[in-house]
Design a protein around this motif. Structure first.
Motif, PDB file in Angstrom:
ATOM      1  N   ALA A 310     -35.758  -2.262  22.801  1.00  0.00           N
ATOM      2  CA  ALA A 310     -36.592  -1.002  23.116  1.00  0.00           C
ATOM      3  C   ALA A 310     -36.202  -0.485  24.412  1.00  0.00           C
ATOM      4  N   THR A 311     -35.919  -1.588  25.330  1.00  0.00           N
ATOM      5  CA  THR A 311     -35.728  -1.282  26.761  1.00  0.00           C
ATOM      6  C   THR A 311     -34.345  -0.599  27.077  1.00  0.00           C
ATOM      7  N   SER A 312     -33.276  -0.994  26.371  1.00  0.00           N
ATOM      8  CA  SER A 312     -32.139  -0.727  26.110  1.00  0.00           C
ATOM      9  C   SER A 312     -31.869   0.745  25.446  1.00  0.00           C
ATOM     10  N   ALA A 313     -32.644   1.157  24.469  1.00  0.00           N
ATOM     11  CA  ALA A 313     -32.627   2.477  24.096  1.00  0.00           C
ATOM     12  C   ALA A 313     -33.199   3.430  25.020  1.00  0.00           C
ATOM     13  N   ILE A 314     -34.476   3.148  25.506  1.00  0.00           N
ATOM     14  CA  ILE A 314     -34.850   3.946  26.435  1.00  0.00           C
ATOM     15  C   ILE A 314     -34.180   4.163  27.900  1.00  0.00           C
ATOM     16  N   SER A 315     -33.594   3.119  28.157  1.00  0.00           N
ATOM     17  CA  SER A 315     -32.694   3.319  29.496  1.00  0.00           C
ATOM     18  C   SER A 315     -31.334   4.271  29.150  1.00  0.00           C
ATOM     19  N   ALA A 316     -31.003   4.220  28.059  1.00  0.00           N
ATOM     20  CA  ALA A 316     -29.876   4.923  27.832  1.00  0.00           C
ATOM     21  C   ALA A 316     -30.394   6.342  27.593  1.00  0.00           C
ATOM     22  N   GLU A 317     -31.380   6.702  27.128  1.00  0.00           N
ATOM     23  CA  GLU A 317     -31.911   8.126  26.678  1.00  0.00           C
ATOM     24  C   GLU A 317     -32.628   8.864  28.060  1.00  0.00           C
ATOM     25  N   ALA A 318     -32.959   7.919  29.169  1.00  0.00           N
ATOM     26  CA  ALA A 318     -33.608   8.446  30.418  1.00  0.00           C
ATOM     27  C   ALA A 318     -32.837   7.822  31.544  1.00  0.00           C
ATOM     28  N   PRO A 319     -31.644   7.989  31.923  1.00  0.00           N
ATOM     29  CA  PRO A 319     -31.140   7.063  33.051  1.00  0.00           C
ATOM     30  C   PRO A 319     -31.740   7.754  34.263  1.00  0.00           C
ATOM     31  N   GLU A 320     -32.014   8.813  34.385  1.00  0.00           N
ATOM     32  CA  GLU A 320     -32.490   9.536  35.273  1.00  0.00           C
ATOM     33  C   GLU A 320     -33.977   9.247  35.870  1.00  0.00           C
ATOM     34  N   ALA A 321     -34.676   8.300  35.088  1.00  0.00           N
ATOM     35  CA  ALA A 321     -35.949   7.858  35.255  1.00  0.00           C
ATOM     36  C   ALA A 321     -36.402   6.545  34.998  1.00  0.00           C
TER      37      ALA A 321
END
Length: 395
Positions: A310-321
């Motif tokens: 879950a963390t990897s997915a969201i980090s890839a989709e919102a690297p700016e935040a």
């Protein structure tokens, strides 16, 4: 930069022990304060509610501060909570002592993930995140069972004292290993919140919610399920839970390797395996200790990497935040834990505990559908972007 990931991992062990260690000694807490077990259970539910509702706001507000200082502050509050809890204060004060550090639960995770990603090469991001988050599995097979043992052998105050010591070790590790990481540019909070305009972010958060609802609809009542449905002995259950945690370490290692290839395919594989194949396997198989052990071992491998994925997915989709995005993941994960546990309790009361695998399958299937929806949404967004680029006049 493995030593940085390991330092973050020790902090995770302390935080997870503080969150879930209390499950094993709720009866002792109820007896000490002369309250019923449901009231004692507030120590867990208040913590989860504080994480779920406070996580996004505290991570957003803390994103402008030095990440090392944020991690130290979070662990420092957990340390104070442990010391105060070990003194067995009035129950209302114990609840407050639990709720306050819970507000910084997501802050520590988000800062730790940001630190790991900032100090590791891009190709090693997922591996280092897997090391940092392996603290969840390590706590499951070490400090959480130890909490139960100390409470039964001595008192629940000893359990809180042990949690305090683990947190102190984590704090010292962060202090000496993590480099100072001040924020290089001014944080724009509105820009961070603007990631919520992306449909793919909401799909990721909903997948997280459904994944944790599926996992905890089974995990929350797993010991009772093994006892009542699979007719395992209490001693056998303790061995199975140990197996579950040990294989979880293997699962984190595998996920850390394969996430670099495809986050979406990894998500689908682990979601289907953990929340569809294993629940159906447990439901359809008999009482053989060997069969149940195989299913539990497989479940541990597939269950443990849930938060990492879950963390990897969201980090890839919102690297700016990163901090705010991971705070939202933490929040939705805890909402999923609450929903899965509550709905499973309803199913147990009305249909029987043998039916809870079907609830996990339902949540898991919905999560897989949303992963495919997320893939389609991402492709459409990319197609629109390419078409827009082609339509722009060449200067």
């Amino acid at each position: 930069m493995k030593r940085i990931a390991y330092a973050c991992c020790i902090g995770v062990i302390g935080i997870i022990t503080a969150e879930f260690g209390v499950i094993g000694f709720l009866p002792q807490v109820a007896a000490h304060y002369k309250i019923n077990i449901n009231t004692a259970g507030l120590l867990l539910s208040v913590f989860s509610i504080a994480v779920a509702f406070g996580g996004p706001f505290t991570t957003l507000l803390s994103s402008g501060f030095n990440r090392k200082h944020v991690m130290l502050g979070s662990l420092g509050l957990y340390l104070i909570n442990g010391i105060l809890s070990a003194l067995a204060p009035p129950f209302w004060l114990l609840l407050i002592a639990r709720a306050l550090p819970a507000l910084l639960h997501a802050v520590y995770y988000s800062a730790a993930i940001s630190v790991v990603m900032s100090t590791a090469k891009e190709k090693d991001h997922h591996k280092m995140m897997a090391i940092a988050l392996s603290g969840i599995s390590i706590a499951t097979i070490t400090t959480i069972p130890l909490s139960s043992y100390l409470a039964s052998a001595f008192s629940f105050q000893h359990s809180f004292l042990m949690q305090t010591i683990i947190t102190a070790i984590g704090l010292v590790s962060v202090y000496f290993v993590i480099p100072s990481m001040p924020v290089s540019k001014k944080v724009n909070y509105l820009n961070q919140i603007s990631i919520l305009k992306k449909p793919v972010i909401w799909l990721s958060l909903l997948v997280t919610f459904l994944m944790f609802a599926a996992e905890f609809s089974m995990y929350g009542y797993f010991a009772d399920y093994l006892l009542s449905v699979k007719h395992m002995s209490p001693k056998g259950i303790s061995y199975l839970l140990l197996l579950f945690g040990a294989t979880g370490l293997v699962g984190n290692w595998i996920a850390g390797k394969v996430l670099n290839n495809s986050i979406s395919l990894t998500s689908i594989f682990f979601l289907v395996g953990c929340n569809i194949v294993v629940p159906l396997g447990l439901y359809l198989t008999g009482y053989s200790t060997l069969t149940v052990s195989i299913m539990v071992g497989l479940w541990g491998i597939l269950y443990a990497p849930g938060f990492l994925i879950a963390t990897s997915a969201i980090s890839a989709e919102a690297p700016e935040a990163l901090e705010f995005a991971n705070g939202m993941v933490n929040s939705f994960a805890n909402f999923g834990v609450t929903a899965g546990t509550l709905l499973a309790g309803y199913i147990i009361f009305h249909k029987g505990i043998n039916q809870i695998p079907w609830l996990a399958v339902t949540f898991g299937t919905l999560a897989v559908v949303l992963v495919f929806a997320k893939l389609l949404t991402a492709r459409q967004a990319l197609k629109i972007q390419l078409n827009t680029t082609k339509a722009e006049p060449v200067a």
